[in-house]
Design a protein around this motif. Structure first.
Motif: not given
Length: 135
Positions: A79-95, A127-134
């Motif tokens: 599990r990778l985690v990046v923590t910052d002091s902003s309460p605003v959650r990001p949202h995916a865009q459609a660039p 956060w994001a989780e990664l699994e080692v591929p089988c």
């Protein structure tokens, strides 16, 4: 780099200044932690995720520091985690095809097994989780 294995799973955690120059250092240190655990197959994906999440924190918040951690939660999952002091959650865009920005969370989604955002006291945790591929 701080490695903690006292109680619970192996974990790397560090605070970085919320500046663009800190992103490559965080990426390298996460890669080093994963390599030391024998998880080389997911190093490149983890580097991309940490880079995108840190870049978002640097570019879209006024936080002074960003905390990055990677925890080995099973033999094949982190599990990778990046923590910052902003309460605003990001949202995916459609660039658009020619847009130079707006693909960060799309990249995270492409690499991660699962990901999300949680509010925490004083900000948010991406956060994001990664699994080692089988094989």
């Amino acid at each position: 780099m701080t490695m903690m294995t006292v109680l619970g799973p192996p974990r790397y955690q560090e605070r970085y200044p919320a500046r663009e120059e800190a992103v490559p250092r965080a990426r390298r240190e996460v890669a080093r932690a994963l390599s030391s655990w024998g998880l080389e197959p997911i190093v490149q994906a983890a580097e991309s995720i940490v880079c995108e999440l840190m870049n978002n924190a640097v570019a879209h918040t006024d936080t002074a520091a960003v905390r990055v951690s990677v925890t080995r939660i099973t033999a094949t999952r982190v599990r990778l985690v990046v923590t910052d002091s902003s309460p605003v959650r990001p949202h995916a865009q459609a660039p658009g095809d020619d847009d130079e920005h707006g693909r960060g969370l799309l990249i995270v989604d492409a690499f991660a097994t699962c990901w999300g955002a949680d509010r925490v006291l004083g900000g948010k945790r991406m956060w994001a989780e990664l699994e080692v591929p089988c094989e």
